[in-house]
Design an enzyme around this catalytic site. Structure first.
Site, PDB file in Angstrom:
ATOM      1  N   CYS A  78       0.811  -1.225   0.000  1.00  0.00           N
ATOM      2  CA  CYS A  78       0.000   0.000   0.000  1.00  0.00           C
ATOM      3  C   CYS A  78       0.849   1.283   0.000  1.00  0.00           C
ATOM      4  CB  CYS A  78      -0.971  -0.002   1.172  1.00  0.00           C
ATOM      5  SG  CYS A  78      -0.335  -0.782   2.656  1.00  0.00           S
ATOM      6  N   HIS A 134      -2.866   6.291   4.569  1.00  0.00           N
ATOM      7  CA  HIS A 134      -1.424   6.329   4.818  1.00  0.00           C
ATOM      8  C   HIS A 134      -0.884   7.679   4.367  1.00  0.00           C
ATOM      9  CE1 HIS A 134      -1.622   2.202   5.791  1.00  0.00           C
ATOM     10  NE2 HIS A 134      -0.841   1.678   4.876  1.00  0.00           N
TER      11      HIS A 134
HETATM   12  N1  LIG Z   1      -5.004  -3.455   4.352  1.00  0.00           N
HETATM   13  C1  LIG Z   1      -4.206  -2.911   3.447  1.00  0.00           C
HETATM   14  O1  LIG Z   1      -4.040  -1.676   3.368  1.00  0.00           O
HETATM   15  C2  LIG Z   1      -3.524  -3.749   2.464  1.00  0.00           C
HETATM   16  C3  LIG Z   1      -2.854  -3.144   1.430  1.00  0.00           C
HETATM   17  C4  LIG Z   1      -2.199  -3.912   0.494  1.00  0.00           C
HETATM   18  C5  LIG Z   1      -2.216  -5.271   0.637  1.00  0.00           C
HETATM   19  N2  LIG Z   1      -2.865  -5.869   1.657  1.00  0.00           N
HETATM   20  C6  LIG Z   1      -2.872  -7.319   1.723  1.00  0.00           C
HETATM   21  O2  LIG Z   1      -4.176  -7.836   1.498  1.00  0.00           O
HETATM   22  C7  LIG Z   1      -4.355  -9.017   2.247  1.00  0.00           C
HETATM   23  C8  LIG Z   1      -5.584  -8.908   3.123  1.00  0.00           C
HETATM   24  O3  LIG Z   1      -5.472  -7.804   3.992  1.00  0.00           O
HETATM   25  P1  LIG Z   1      -6.687  -7.284   4.885  1.00  0.00           P
HETATM   26  O4  LIG Z   1      -6.232  -6.023   5.451  1.00  0.00           O
HETATM   27  O5  LIG Z   1      -7.956  -7.346   4.118  1.00  0.00           O
HETATM   28  O6  LIG Z   1      -6.721  -8.428   6.036  1.00  0.00           O
HETATM   29  P2  LIG Z   1      -7.924  -8.871   6.969  1.00  0.00           P
HETATM   30  O7  LIG Z   1      -8.856  -7.757   7.203  1.00  0.00           O
HETATM   31  O8  LIG Z   1      -7.283  -9.525   8.143  1.00  0.00           O
HETATM   32  O9  LIG Z   1      -8.697  -9.985   6.098  1.00  0.00           O
HETATM   33  C9  LIG Z   1      -8.105 -11.218   5.755  1.00  0.00           C
HETATM   34  C10 LIG Z   1      -9.030 -11.976   4.814  1.00  0.00           C
HETATM   35  O10 LIG Z   1      -8.396 -13.185   4.404  1.00  0.00           O
HETATM   36  C11 LIG Z   1      -9.264 -14.279   4.643  1.00  0.00           C
HETATM   37  N3  LIG Z   1      -8.540 -15.522   4.941  1.00  0.00           N
HETATM   38  C12 LIG Z   1      -7.646 -15.731   5.926  1.00  0.00           C
HETATM   39  N4  LIG Z   1      -7.228 -17.024   5.899  1.00  0.00           N
HETATM   40  C13 LIG Z   1      -7.852 -17.612   4.863  1.00  0.00           C
HETATM   41  C14 LIG Z   1      -7.852 -18.928   4.311  1.00  0.00           C
HETATM   42  N5  LIG Z   1      -7.111 -19.900   4.837  1.00  0.00           N
HETATM   43  N6  LIG Z   1      -8.643 -19.196   3.241  1.00  0.00           N
HETATM   44  C15 LIG Z   1      -9.416 -18.234   2.709  1.00  0.00           C
HETATM   45  N7  LIG Z   1      -9.470 -16.964   3.180  1.00  0.00           N
HETATM   46  C16 LIG Z   1      -8.688 -16.656   4.247  1.00  0.00           C
HETATM   47  C17 LIG Z   1     -10.065 -13.822   5.828  1.00  0.00           C
HETATM   48  O11 LIG Z   1     -11.230 -14.622   5.929  1.00  0.00           O
HETATM   49  P3  LIG Z   1     -11.906 -14.943   7.378  1.00  0.00           P
HETATM   50  O12 LIG Z   1     -12.689 -13.725   7.754  1.00  0.00           O
HETATM   51  O13 LIG Z   1     -12.764 -16.128   7.034  1.00  0.00           O
HETATM   52  O14 LIG Z   1     -10.791 -15.256   8.317  1.00  0.00           O
HETATM   53  C18 LIG Z   1     -10.346 -12.378   5.461  1.00  0.00           C
HETATM   54  O15 LIG Z   1     -11.391 -12.318   4.507  1.00  0.00           O
HETATM   55  C19 LIG Z   1      -3.046  -9.229   2.984  1.00  0.00           C
HETATM   56  O16 LIG Z   1      -2.234 -10.071   2.201  1.00  0.00           O
HETATM   57  C20 LIG Z   1      -2.460  -7.864   3.057  1.00  0.00           C
HETATM   58  O17 LIG Z   1      -1.060  -7.897   3.186  1.00  0.00           O
HETATM   59  C21 LIG Z   1      -3.522  -5.137   2.576  1.00  0.00           C
END
Ligand SMILES: NC(=O)c1ccc[n+]([C@@H]2O[C@H](COP(=O)([O-])OP(=O)(O)OC[C@H]3O[C@@H](n4cnc5c(N)ncnc54)[C@H](OP(=O)(O)O)[C@@H]3O)[C@@H](O)[C@H]2O)c1
Length: 345
Positions: free
Chosen positions: A131, A243
């Site tokens: 990000c 950010h």
């Molecule tokens: N937040 C940011 O600004 C941002 C920016 C760039 C990239 N990212 C990347 O995007 C990804 C998600 O981030 P987030 O902030 O959305 O995280 P989050 O809010 O913690 O959400 C994680 C998601 O992944 C799912 N998940 C976890 N384990 C899984 C599995 N074994 N099989 C299928 N689904 C699974 C979760 O489902 P459940 O609810 O069922 O657990 C939830 O939907 C990460 O890789 C992060 O590094 C985030």
């Protein structure tokens, strides 16, 4: 006209929910959108515009009629699942760090290197940057084209939503605990985040930088120019969404603050708000929910030969993740790099 089938993996997460919102907002031509997450979330409702989707489990899901899979379920899930999904013929656009530095996977910020998207056919996977990198390269690209960037020094002020939904809960519950005199619990962050700042994002590397800082350096090189030198300090701050970055740039050729301001005003994805008076700049609170990367406080740095300093803010869940991923999907369609499976059948 026949549309596409899109799967959103990680649909219950911060980024996944935003992806569903943005697909709807931008009227992405999808006939069908499926929401997938872990087994824990089966049956949970998520919104897609006016509609409600019931979440299904990623495990055992058949992707053979899916055209595009937007992944945001973390690095280890992506490492395991993206190749399997790609092998079933869906193009995976991944938000995790799992594939970003793979030479056979394009790392794309549409305003900067859209042409590189075509390279996706090698693995059927396209990566989204971190990000902090995404908003930075949107701001750097026009300046690099104009005056050739030699070196960048950046300090970030990153919101807790970048660490997922549990991290947002932690800021909320710790803040509440301060007022109610309850015990503060750290789970997602190494130290307390309420009324504090933490100069540690992701793991430490051998050279003393953190992995988040390394990512900004390596990803900027891959997306923009391998010759650019970059040193970052990444800091978590008690902000929910958005950010911010203080960016110091050294150029090969002269460029004034006025020239930079005019250039950035005309460049895609950017909005310049730079009044040089009290309040005449953008803060993360104002950038949250918006698509643009905002640039403020543009000024010359007289301590180096050709230097500029600026302040850059964006919604990390949008440009930093979900919006960027949907923009990549739009490139696939607009450049006819993909035809709907149902259409082909
Ligand atoms: N937040 C940011 O600004 C941002 C920016 C760039 C990239 N990212 C990347 O995007 C990804 C998600 O981030 P987030 O902030 O959305 O995280 P989050 O809010 O913690 O959400 C994680 C998601 O992944 C799912 N998940 C976890 N384990 C899984 C599995 N074994 N099989 C299928 N689904 C699974 C979760 O489902 P459940 O609810 O069922 O657990 C939830 O939907 C990460 O890789 C992060 O590094 C985030």
């Amino acid at each position: 006209m026949m549309g596409y089938k899109v799967a959103v993996v990680g649909a219950t997460g911060n980024v996944g929910r935003e992806m569903l919102t943005i697909l709807d907002e931008r009227k992405f031509p999808a006939d069908e959108v499926v929401a997938l997450a872990s087994r824990r979330s089966v049956g949970v409702d998520v919104s897609y515009g006016d509609k409600t989707l019931k979440v299904k489990a990623l495990e055992h899901y058949d992707f053979s009629d899916v055209d595009i899979c937007l992944m945001s379920a973390g690095g280890s899930v992506s490492k395991e699942w993206s190749p399997k999904i790609a092998a079933q013929g869906a193009v995976v656009i991944d938000n995790s760090s799992a594939w970003r530095m793979d030479p056979d996977v394009p790392l794309i910020v549409p305003e900067v290197n859209a042409d590189a998207t075509a390279g996706f056919t090698r693995k059927n996977i396209i990566a989204n940057p971190n990000c902090s990198t995404a908003q930075l390269v949107v701001a750097l690209k026009p300046l690099h084209d104009a005056a050739k960037i030699k070196r960048v020094v950046v300090a970030t002020y990153q919101s807790v939503s970048g660490a997922g939904k549990d991290a947002m809960d932690e800021l909320f519950s710790q803040t509440k605990a301060v007022y109610t005199n309850d015990e503060l619990v750290n789970k997602k962050f190494p130290k307390r985040i309420a009324f504090n700042v933490i100069p540690e994002i992701d793991v430490f590397m051998e050279d003393g930088y953190t992995k988040e800082e390394w990512k900004m350096m390596a990803e900027t090189k891959k997306i923009l120019d391998p010759k650019i030198k970059l040193s970052a300090t990444c800091v978590r701050v008690p902000v929910f969404v958005g950010h911010s970055e203080a960016v110091n740039i050294e150029f090969e050729n002269p460029i004034t603050a006025d020239e930079a301001r005019n250039l950035l005003r005309r460049s895609p994805g950017l909005l310049v708000i730079d009044k040089q008076e009290p309040g005449g700049y953008v803060t993360p609170y104002e950038a949250a929910g918006e698509d643009a990367t905002y640039v403020s406080r543009i000024r010359e740095d007289a301590t180096v030969e050709n230097g500029l300093v600026l302040w850059c803010v964006s919604d990390n869940l949008r440009k930093g993740a979900a919006l960027n991923a949907v923009q990549i999907a739009e490139i696939l369609l607009n450049r006819k790099l993909l035809t709907a499976k149902k259409k082909a059948a």
